[in-house]
Design an enzyme around this catalytic site. Structure first.
Site, short mmCIF file in Angstrom:
data_model
loop_
_atom_site.label_atom_id
_atom_site.label_comp_id
_atom_site.label_asym_id
_atom_site.label_seq_id
_atom_site.Cartn_x
_atom_site.Cartn_y
_atom_site.Cartn_z
N HIS A 155 0.81 -1.23 0.00
CA HIS A 155 0.00 0.00 0.00
C HIS A 155 0.85 1.28 0.00
CE1 HIS A 155 -4.09 -1.61 0.30
NE2 HIS A 155 -3.56 -2.59 1.01
N ASP B 112 -0.73 -5.17 5.62
CA ASP B 112 -1.72 -5.98 4.91
C ASP B 112 -1.45 -6.03 3.41
OD1 ASP B 112 -4.29 -3.66 4.03
OD2 ASP B 112 -2.31 -3.20 4.86
N GLU B 113 -2.00 -7.06 2.80
CA GLU B 113 -2.08 -7.17 1.34
C GLU B 113 -0.78 -6.83 0.61
OE1 GLU B 113 -6.80 -6.30 0.71
OE2 GLU B 113 -5.53 -4.51 0.86
N VAL B 114 0.27 -7.55 0.95
CA VAL B 114 1.55 -7.34 0.28
C VAL B 114 1.62 -8.26 -0.94
CG1 VAL B 114 4.05 -7.47 0.50
CG2 VAL B 114 2.65 -6.73 2.45
#
Lengths: 592, 592
Positions: B276, B338-340
């Site tokens: 992100h 998160d969400e790598v």
């Protein structure tokens, strides 16, 4: 040292222009990619030729002039003169201290507006809204229309051609020849489930004007409340409004109708009957049917739909509608007619007796006949009015006729198709209902696919954009009878806190579907224009909500209760940047 | 004639009181039935005994006094004195010309506020928010708390006990003994997908205070934009903000933190990494990993998650977080995690080389280790700060550990459970994740069931109300480790035009779940209180949206930018009614 200073200045100089270049293609999401639209028009005109040749506008020097023309020029000027003043204000938005002089540029100095036909005081279903607009490479821009209504549409379009570049207002050499695809393009507000104060109705009228919406369908009253203050029957709102502050006085209604008129918007009131009338019964219980057993209607009065067996009911409606016809200016009244609970009628002796007298069987068909009888009498009442008055009814009235075969509703009546699937009748989809309605010779307006009260997570406007009122199997004559549509915003979950954001820009998708050519079907292609249009509405004070991660140059900002203007901080922004750069260099060198 | 006049007067006199009686049971919908709540509290206190014995309040004469007490009384007064002034204003809302004198009533003259423990300048996770509040039949009302934070909660409660009857402010004899069930009760705003100007953050802080929410989780930056103005690295916002107006200056941040502090709200900033981070790369491309082939990352720079192989990345984060720690006052920083996107790391030679050096396999487990390594180093950086600093991370960091077994994150770190189903790991629901997290000894906060950005049509707050952070299989110790939760409002479809209406009153359901006793599970039973609370927030200037067909005595009204006051029109309303009645009688008799 000198080299260091040069480096600092160079880097600083690069910052602003580099940032824009770096950012332009660097979008995480489609919505930011949409940022490139400048000076596009929503809804898209029927014929538009644009060029890349730009002209500048001088906020001080630009003028809009009208040519006196046709016979009713007083009616034309009455609408046009205030509109021109209004739009002249909308043309220029860059804050004064951020404006850059346009001397030396190719400047467009003037817009000439001509109306060549007859103007009427009020817009109506047959009003001519066409216009041509030319922005030439040199000389005046010209806007020609038959009526003031067409001129309004053209002024809106002209205002949208203007865009902002480096502190200047600009527009491109353009030729437009435009007219709407459908004559009835509406938004419906429900002010019964929640009261919506006049300032919010006004805001929506502004937004409608920005979207060339020309009908405000005002669903004023319903089961929950009766906010319309009737002089004839003051107990309607006196007992039926939520509170005595949640009412529309005659003056309120007049101001709304007038505000709409000046924007070429018809206001069509709906007083829904014989169903949806609980609030009427608060002050006038005799109007409604007593349901028995009481489990059918669970309030303490157990009142259901209108008591259509009594002559007093028709006298009441006749007087009320006479008043409504005077207060509202439009030829059409929406009579409602949806979702009538037959069980209550079935349970009532008086109704039963009446049905026997009329020869209506005690079946669904019989009650369909009964409702048809009621609406038929209502429409006959309207026909007796000194001023011509016609009705719009929800589709159940037509569907009833299919069942009952009797009391064919006057062909002057417009059928409002609203159900996706009329499960309480034949269980057919709206694209099968439309052919039936039009094959029977009725005009239709469509709402089924545009229920904006049904909210969803995410980017939902494409599905409204892609719904087409002509998307059904039928001949040219039938297609002709579909005269447009409306986006209803039922207000169970809506009031002044969220009405504008919920309606816009989602209703803009409907606006383009109803104005623009049928072959404009691609929502993805339309996205850049939608994004520019949304930011334009925000800039103009409409609380249009976002449609994906992005930004507007002028965001909504409460501090001034107006959109944030970035220009006002332009110079300070540069000073701030310089200071930050300097301090960061000091820090860096200091730490090092 | 006299009889006629008497009839008129009688009917008129009956109108107002009769209307209310008629309307009370006559609800079409549950929401109106909810109108009967008066002086109820949201969130519901832990222990509350109410009575029907009412006391009146005199807006002129009522006073709130504090008792000087414990050692840090300066810290207490610093928060308490402005709060008392603020709440004194909130106690009285009936417009002056609609107020009725309370002389002769049983009047409550004074509220005495005492704090008996130590106050701190800033609230923290361990702050004592308990209070007792007594409104006796005679004498002063008393509010006692350990800290100023508890006193704030008590003042909010006291203000909610006040209700309006016939032009008087009243409250009932009540005893309350209250404390929150969970210490971490938050709302998360995302100011990266859309910039949200400070006035809107402020409005939300007010609403949070009205709901006893004590954490504002500020998700400041993300892929789309970087609005935080860093003095250390000005290019972060200089190149990464949407525009240079869509930034939070140091002064902006200070004002938000201070405004929150005065309301007992902790501000926890989130600077999400290593994923992100697209917007960071605008000004600092070297921070991020280059993805190859370029199809992995489709912008022109093809940059992915943080380049965790470079020491410069950790130096950068160390300096930036040092600045953040100074600007924000809280002990906790949310590090994200998160969400790598592992594919980008996989495609980069430098990362590959680094992984080999570290002995991480080129598998999902290996990348989980790599991310764990990164977060571990970050947390060690935080531990070196002069002021104590601890981290909160999204659940992937914990889930990574389950896969990799390495780099166990410090047990001081709070795990933020946000996924309903962690399909990218084990594919388990959050009520199976919580036992794992707590069994490993970590504290957890829950968001999974409270994603308020996911909107639905209709009455959706019950589902938020019914989600319980303790609804999982685990022992008492594990339940103890769940310290609360947060309602995130991701801003892909949210900005200043709709943020407040979308958040409230839906977040109020979460607020009660986190404050009130577990056995308060029935949303239907809670509805009257929710309805009163919603109208209360609207009255106080919070644009809380409706939850079903209904009305508030004070609707949202733009004309004054404050809620409509019905009282101001009270007398005029009666005159209006009289005139309407008279004219209707004239019409009736005239026609007859």
């Amino acid at each position: 040292m000198k080299l260091w200073v040069c480096c600092v200045l160079f880097v600083f100089a690069c910052q602003s222009s580099f940032a824009d270049w770096v950012r332009q293609p660097f979008w995480y999401d489609d919505a930011r990619r949409d940022k490139v639209a400048k000076g596009t028009v929503w809804p898209q005109p029927k014929n538009i030729q644009t060029t890349t040749q730009s002209l500048s506008l001088d906020p001080e020097g630009f003028s809009v002039v009208t040519s006196d023309s046709a016979a009713n020029s007083a009616d034309c000027k009455d609408v046009l003169d205030p509109a021109i003043e209004r739009y002249r204000g909308l043309l220029f938005w860059i804050p004064a201290d951020a404006r850059v002089s346009v001397s030396g540029d190719s400047v467009l100095g003037r817009l000439r507006v001509t109306t060549s036909g007859t103007c009427t005081k009020y817009p109506n279903l047959d009003s001519d809204e066409s216009y041509t607009l030319t922005v030439p490479a040199s000389g005046d821009a010209t806007l020609s229309a038959q009526t003031a209504w067409g001129a309004l549409r053209g002024l809106e379009t002209f205002s949208q051609l203007v865009y902002e570049v480096d502190g200047k207002h600009k527009l491109n050499v353009t030729t437009i020849d435009d007219e709407p695809r459908f004559p009835h393009r509406g938004v419906m507000l429900d002010t019964a489930r929640h009261f919506i104060a006049v300032p919010y109705i006004i805001q929506n009228l502004d937004a409608m004007a920005y979207n060339k919406i020309n009908v405000f369908h005002w669903h004023m009253v319903d089961d929950q409340s009766f906010p319309f203050q009737s002089a004839t029957y003051p107990d309607l709102s006196g007992k039926g409004a939520y509170t005595q502050d949640n009412v529309y006085s005659p003056e309120d209604v007049r101001s709304v109708v007038e505000y709409a008129r000046m924007r070429g918007i018809r206001v069509i009131p709906e007083f829904d009957s014989p169903g949806h009338m609980q609030s009427w019964g608060q002050g006038h219980p005799d109007l409604l049917t007593s349901c028995s057993p009481t489990s059918i209607q669970q309030d303490i009065y157990h009142l259901g739909p209108a008591n259509v067996a009594r002559n007093s009911t028709y006298d009441f409606m006749q007087r009320l509608f006479q008043e409504i016809r005077e207060v509202f200016a439009d030829e059409y009244l929406h009579l409602g007619g949806d979702e009538v609970h037959f069980q209550c009628w079935m349970s009532n002796d008086e109704i039963q007796q009446f049905m026997q007298q009329q020869g209506f069987p005690n079946t669904t068909e019989g009650f369909a006949k009964l409702e048809g009888y009621y609406i038929h009498r209502l429409i006959n009442i309207l026909k007796e009015f000194p001023k011509r008055t016609r009705g719009i009814v929800w589709q159940e009235i037509f569907d009833n006729n299919i069942i009952s075969g009797d009391f064919t509703i006057d062909l002057d009546t417009i059928i409002h198709v609203w159900q996706w699937n009329n499960s309480n009748f034949q269980g057919i989809q709206y694209w099968d209902e439309l052919p039936q309605v039009t094959a029977a010779g009725y005009r239709a307006i469509l709402s089924s696919c545009w229920y904006l009260n049904f909210i969803d997570y995410g980017r939902d406007w494409p599905k409204y954009y892609e719904c087409d009122p002509h998307n059904f199997t039928g001949n040219a004559q039938q297609k002709e009878l579909v005269i447009g549509g409306e986006a209803p915003l039922w207000a169970e979950w809506v009031d002044a806190t969220n009405v504008v954001a919920r309606l816009w820009p989602r209703a803009s998708a409907v606006a383009e579907r109803l104005w623009s050519p049928q072959n404009l079907r691609d929502a993805t292609a339309a996205s850049p224009r939608m994004e520019e249009h949304r930011c334009r509405m925000v800039r103009r004070g409409i609380r249009a909500q976002p449609q994906g991660p992005s930004y507007c140059k002028y965001e909504w900002n409460q501090a001034n209760n107006v959109p944030t203007t970035s220009g006002a901080q332009g110079i300070m922004g540069y000073v701030q940047q310089l200071l930050l750069l300097f301090s960061s260099l000091v820090l860096t060198f200091g730490l090092w």
